[in-house]
Scaffold this motif. Structure first.
Motif, PDB file in Angstrom:
ATOM      1  N   GLY A 110      35.663  36.140  36.150  1.00  0.00           N
ATOM      2  CA  GLY A 110      36.050  34.741  36.322  1.00  0.00           C
ATOM      3  C   GLY A 110      36.288  34.043  35.001  1.00  0.00           C
ATOM      4  N   GLY A 111      37.051  32.968  35.096  1.00  0.00           N
ATOM      5  CA  GLY A 111      37.219  32.100  33.925  1.00  0.00           C
ATOM      6  C   GLY A 111      38.175  32.578  32.855  1.00  0.00           C
ATOM      7  N   VAL A 112      38.995  33.590  33.155  1.00  0.00           N
ATOM      8  CA  VAL A 112      39.946  34.022  32.121  1.00  0.00           C
ATOM      9  C   VAL A 112      41.393  33.687  32.466  1.00  0.00           C
ATOM     10  CG1 VAL A 112      38.507  35.856  31.133  1.00  0.00           C
ATOM     11  CG2 VAL A 112      40.031  36.399  33.042  1.00  0.00           C
ATOM     12  N   SER A 113      41.585  33.010  33.609  1.00  0.00           N
ATOM     13  CA  SER A 113      42.963  32.637  33.969  1.00  0.00           C
ATOM     14  C   SER A 113      43.398  31.462  33.088  1.00  0.00           C
ATOM     15  CB  SER A 113      43.044  32.284  35.445  1.00  0.00           C
ATOM     16  OG  SER A 113      42.081  31.310  35.752  1.00  0.00           O
ATOM     17  N   VAL A 114      44.703  31.202  33.092  1.00  0.00           N
ATOM     18  CA  VAL A 114      45.282  30.257  32.129  1.00  0.00           C
ATOM     19  C   VAL A 114      44.543  28.919  32.108  1.00  0.00           C
ATOM     20  CG1 VAL A 114      47.389  29.021  31.458  1.00  0.00           C
ATOM     21  CG2 VAL A 114      47.519  31.370  32.313  1.00  0.00           C
ATOM     22  N   PHE A 162      27.714  39.393  33.967  1.00  0.00           N
ATOM     23  CA  PHE A 162      27.418  38.176  34.720  1.00  0.00           C
ATOM     24  C   PHE A 162      28.686  37.614  35.321  1.00  0.00           C
ATOM     25  CE2 PHE A 162      27.606  36.614  30.231  1.00  0.00           C
ATOM     26  CZ  PHE A 162      28.556  35.605  30.325  1.00  0.00           C
ATOM     27  N   SER A 163      28.478  36.779  36.345  1.00  0.00           N
ATOM     28  CA  SER A 163      29.595  36.121  37.021  1.00  0.00           C
ATOM     29  C   SER A 163      29.654  34.678  36.537  1.00  0.00           C
ATOM     30  CB  SER A 163      29.377  36.117  38.531  1.00  0.00           C
ATOM     31  OG  SER A 163      29.342  37.442  39.010  1.00  0.00           O
ATOM     32  N   THR A 164      30.858  34.150  36.414  1.00  0.00           N
ATOM     33  CA  THR A 164      30.993  32.747  36.039  1.00  0.00           C
ATOM     34  C   THR A 164      31.656  31.994  37.173  1.00  0.00           C
ATOM     35  OG1 THR A 164      33.217  32.858  35.098  1.00  0.00           O
ATOM     36  CG2 THR A 164      31.376  33.439  33.644  1.00  0.00           C
ATOM     37  N   GLU A 178      31.353  26.294  48.458  1.00  0.00           N
ATOM     38  CA  GLU A 178      30.678  27.352  47.693  1.00  0.00           C
ATOM     39  C   GLU A 178      30.904  28.730  48.344  1.00  0.00           C
ATOM     40  OE1 GLU A 178      27.020  24.695  45.901  1.00  0.00           O
ATOM     41  OE2 GLU A 178      26.630  25.972  47.627  1.00  0.00           O
ATOM     42  N   ILE A 179      30.825  29.754  47.538  1.00  0.00           N
ATOM     43  CA  ILE A 179      30.965  31.122  48.060  1.00  0.00           C
ATOM     44  C   ILE A 179      29.868  31.996  47.451  1.00  0.00           C
ATOM     45  CG2 ILE A 179      33.478  30.997  48.399  1.00  0.00           C
ATOM     46  CD1 ILE A 179      33.780  32.574  45.772  1.00  0.00           C
ATOM     47  N   TYR A 180      29.611  33.106  48.130  1.00  0.00           N
ATOM     48  CA  TYR A 180      28.653  34.040  47.561  1.00  0.00           C
ATOM     49  C   TYR A 180      29.308  34.847  46.448  1.00  0.00           C
ATOM     50  CZ  TYR A 180      25.297  33.064  51.224  1.00  0.00           C
ATOM     51  OH  TYR A 180      24.406  32.445  52.036  1.00  0.00           O
ATOM     52  N   LEU A 211      36.856  39.995  32.925  1.00  0.00           N
ATOM     53  CA  LEU A 211      37.702  40.345  34.073  1.00  0.00           C
ATOM     54  C   LEU A 211      38.068  39.075  34.837  1.00  0.00           C
ATOM     55  CD1 LEU A 211      35.779  43.487  35.424  1.00  0.00           C
ATOM     56  CD2 LEU A 211      37.419  43.317  33.546  1.00  0.00           C
ATOM     57  N   PRO A 212      39.168  39.105  35.585  1.00  0.00           N
ATOM     58  CA  PRO A 212      39.509  37.958  36.413  1.00  0.00           C
ATOM     59  C   PRO A 212      38.456  37.754  37.500  1.00  0.00           C
ATOM     60  CG  PRO A 212      41.190  39.708  36.589  1.00  0.00           C
ATOM     61  CD  PRO A 212      40.104  40.235  35.730  1.00  0.00           C
ATOM     62  N   GLY A 213      38.479  36.609  38.165  1.00  0.00           N
ATOM     63  CA  GLY A 213      37.432  36.306  39.137  1.00  0.00           C
ATOM     64  C   GLY A 213      37.655  36.904  40.507  1.00  0.00           C
ATOM     65  N   ASN A 214      38.914  37.086  40.897  1.00  0.00           N
ATOM     66  CA  ASN A 214      39.177  37.562  42.254  1.00  0.00           C
ATOM     67  C   ASN A 214      38.560  38.936  42.491  1.00  0.00           C
ATOM     68  OD1 ASN A 214      40.679  35.656  43.837  1.00  0.00           O
ATOM     69  ND2 ASN A 214      42.240  35.804  42.227  1.00  0.00           N
TER      70      ASN A 214
HETATM   71  P1  AMP Z   1      38.639  32.481  38.444  1.00  0.00           P
HETATM   72  O1  AMP Z   1      39.233  33.682  37.775  1.00  0.00           O
HETATM   73  O2  AMP Z   1      37.329  32.082  37.881  1.00  0.00           O
HETATM   74  O3  AMP Z   1      39.639  31.368  38.479  1.00  0.00           O
HETATM   75  O4  AMP Z   1      38.376  32.901  39.934  1.00  0.00           O
HETATM   76  C1  AMP Z   1      39.435  33.310  40.773  1.00  0.00           C
HETATM   77  C2  AMP Z   1      38.981  33.360  42.223  1.00  0.00           C
HETATM   78  O5  AMP Z   1      37.964  34.314  42.368  1.00  0.00           O
HETATM   79  C3  AMP Z   1      38.399  32.064  42.730  1.00  0.00           C
HETATM   80  O6  AMP Z   1      38.797  31.895  44.076  1.00  0.00           O
HETATM   81  C4  AMP Z   1      36.906  32.289  42.642  1.00  0.00           C
HETATM   82  O7  AMP Z   1      36.190  31.507  43.567  1.00  0.00           O
HETATM   83  C5  AMP Z   1      36.797  33.748  42.960  1.00  0.00           C
HETATM   84  N1  AMP Z   1      35.622  34.293  42.313  1.00  0.00           N
HETATM   85  C6  AMP Z   1      35.293  34.161  41.014  1.00  0.00           C
HETATM   86  N2  AMP Z   1      34.142  34.796  40.731  1.00  0.00           N
HETATM   87  C7  AMP Z   1      33.717  35.338  41.894  1.00  0.00           C
HETATM   88  C8  AMP Z   1      32.584  36.111  42.268  1.00  0.00           C
HETATM   89  N3  AMP Z   1      31.661  36.442  41.365  1.00  0.00           N
HETATM   90  N4  AMP Z   1      32.474  36.528  43.550  1.00  0.00           N
HETATM   91  C9  AMP Z   1      33.418  36.191  44.449  1.00  0.00           C
HETATM   92  N5  AMP Z   1      34.514  35.476  44.160  1.00  0.00           N
HETATM   93  C10 AMP Z   1      34.668  35.020  42.913  1.00  0.00           C
END
Ligand code: AMP
Ligand code: MG
Length: 420
Positions: free
Chosen positions: A264-268, A196-198, A213-215, A310-313
């Motif tokens: 997403g959600g694993v950065s500091v 899943f994506s966070t 917002e982004i897809y 995994l990281p979000g990028n």
């Molecule tokens: P995060 O690791 O959650 O801080 O996300 C880092 C960057 O990746 C942010 O710019 C988020 O908007 C982008 N991002 C996180 N999850 C997704 C996703 N599922 N699809 C596209 N971009 C995402």
């Protein structure tokens, strides 16, 4: 008068708290184990699955000594003289229609490719090398015993080990197993992988986008990479950055999946939040890896599921998946595969790189007119630029200690085609 002092720009990216890519790989490999559970499947359903048994050949392949050419089956002894020898054609051997008699001295049998070599013959002379008049062929000298003949068992001998457990079954393997008459084989059960994506900013395709917002694209790249690996997918959608939602999602995944992948959600800044939830559900380490992209990575266990945060990028997701998740899942699938192929290629232009982190730059690998390999950078190496990943056909792998790379220098390149 106030004075602003600027920090001297950091000459390298070295961070003593970071884990090397190789160390992270070792730690992951030390923890994951193959799933148990096997299935007997028909041959066609075995494509992409992991073989769970040793296959020994039940027969000789080829089963009979046969001809590799269209021509004449003869006795070399008859052709020992100088010049040409006339031989009497006493019959025909077809593939699937053997000649029942014996090739006696002075005789020849017309033979087609794949036909069983008749008794008495020890050589096949290509039809292009003979002259024929009615039931006589005229053949020159210089032919050898065994010429144009495939020996019984030369491909595989009866009892020989053909494939070992742990082999990922590819098209050639299906053909080979079919050639042995094997209709069903034992494979490991499929891995169940939840993902899943966070992120509160994420919307699923089909929904309208509000400001900011982004897809969600990560679930689609993950879908693609996981599908090619041949696992069963549990797509859990987008989960809001809310404690109850995340906790619920983690609990659900832990119950049904062998592995869970989130993005997403694993950065500091964000990790503390997820850390808290995971503490109660399993054992997860939050790593800073000396790599780019993909520095933050969470790895551990949630319930009985192996967990990869995994990281979000979007580019980081793909890089960390290919470098860490894919080998781990292959290990869990019971596969004994070699690491993906890398090749050396010359850099088309200078590459910027600071020592300290291993980089996985996006590149386009090309073959030059002279046959040598050249790799071009896709340009901007931002970890959010998925279009560069789409245009690329390889990773340019630059090791930790490496600095800028001059044009023409050789670098390691990992073609995407080698990544499955
Ligand atoms: P995060 O690791 O959650 O801080 O996300 C880092 C960057 O990746 C942010 O710019 C988020 O908007 C982008 N991002 C996180 N999850 C997704 C996703 N599922 N699809 C596209 N971009 C995402
Ligand atoms: Mg986020």
């Amino acid at each position: 008068m106030s004075q602003i002092t600027l920090q001297p720009s950091c000459a390298d990216d070295y961070d003593p708290a970071s884990l090397l890519v190789s160390e992270a790989l070792q730690r992951i490999d030390a923890v994951v184990t193959p799933v148990t559970g096997y299935e007997q499947v028909p041959l066609r359903s075995a494509l992409g699955r992991t073989l769970a048994q040793t296959i020994t050949s039940p027969i000789n392949v080829p089963a009979h000594t046969n001809s590799a050419m269209d021509g004449y089956a003869v006795r070399v002894e008859d052709l020992s003289g100088e010049g040409v020898t006339p031989l009497r054609v006493i019959g025909t051997a077809l593939a699937g229609g053997p000649f029942q008699g014996v090739v006696t001295p002075g005789a020849a049998v017309r033979i087609m490719t794949g036909a069983v070599l008749p008794a008495g013959a020890d050589c096949v002379v290509m039809q292009e090398q003979v002259g024929r008049q009615e039931d006589t062929v005229v053949i020159g000298s210089g032919h050898k015993v065994g010429q144009n003949i495939r020996r019984a068992g030369e491909d595989l001998a009866k009892g020989e080990v053909v494939m070992s457990a742990g082999h990922r079954l590819l098209p050639a393997d299906l053909g080979l197993l079919a050639s042995l008459g094997i209709a069903e084989i034992q494979v490991r059960r499929r891995l169940r992988v939840a993902f899943f994506s966070t992120g509160d900013e994420l919307r699923s395709i089909g929904e309208p986008l509000d400001e900011g917002e982004i897809y969600d694209s990560n679930r689609y790249t993950l879908y693609g990479m996981l599908t090619r690996l041949g696992v069963d997918l549990i797509d859990m959608g987008v989960v809001r950055d809310r404690r109850e939602d995340l906790e619920q999602a983690f609990r659900e995944a832990a119950q049904h999946a062998d592995a869970l992948i989130t993005s997403g959600g694993v950065s500091v800044g964000e990790a503390d939040f997820i850390k808290d939830i995971l503490k109660a559900l399993g054992e997860v380490n939050f790593w800073k890896i000396a790599m780019k992209p993909g520095r933050p990575l969470a790895f551990g266990r949630v319930g009985k599921a192996v967990f990869f945060g995994l990281p979000g990028n979007p580019v980081s997701v793909m890089v960390t998946f290919y470098q860490f998740v894919q080998p781990a899942l292959q290990h869990m699938m019971g596969q004994h595969e070699e690491p993906p192929l890398t090749v050396k290629a010359a850099c088309a232009k200078r590459l910027r790189k600071r020592p300290g982190r291993m980089e996985f730059q996006r590149g386009i690998l090309e073959r030059q007119a002279d046959g040598s390999l050249v790799v071009h950078s896709t340009g901007d190496q931002g970890s959010g630029i998925l279009s560069a990943m789409s245009r690329a056909n390889c990773f340019i792998i630059l090791p930790e200690e490496c600095g800028n790379v001059e044009a023409g220098a050789l670098v390691d390149v990992q073609p995407f085609a080698a990544l499955l």
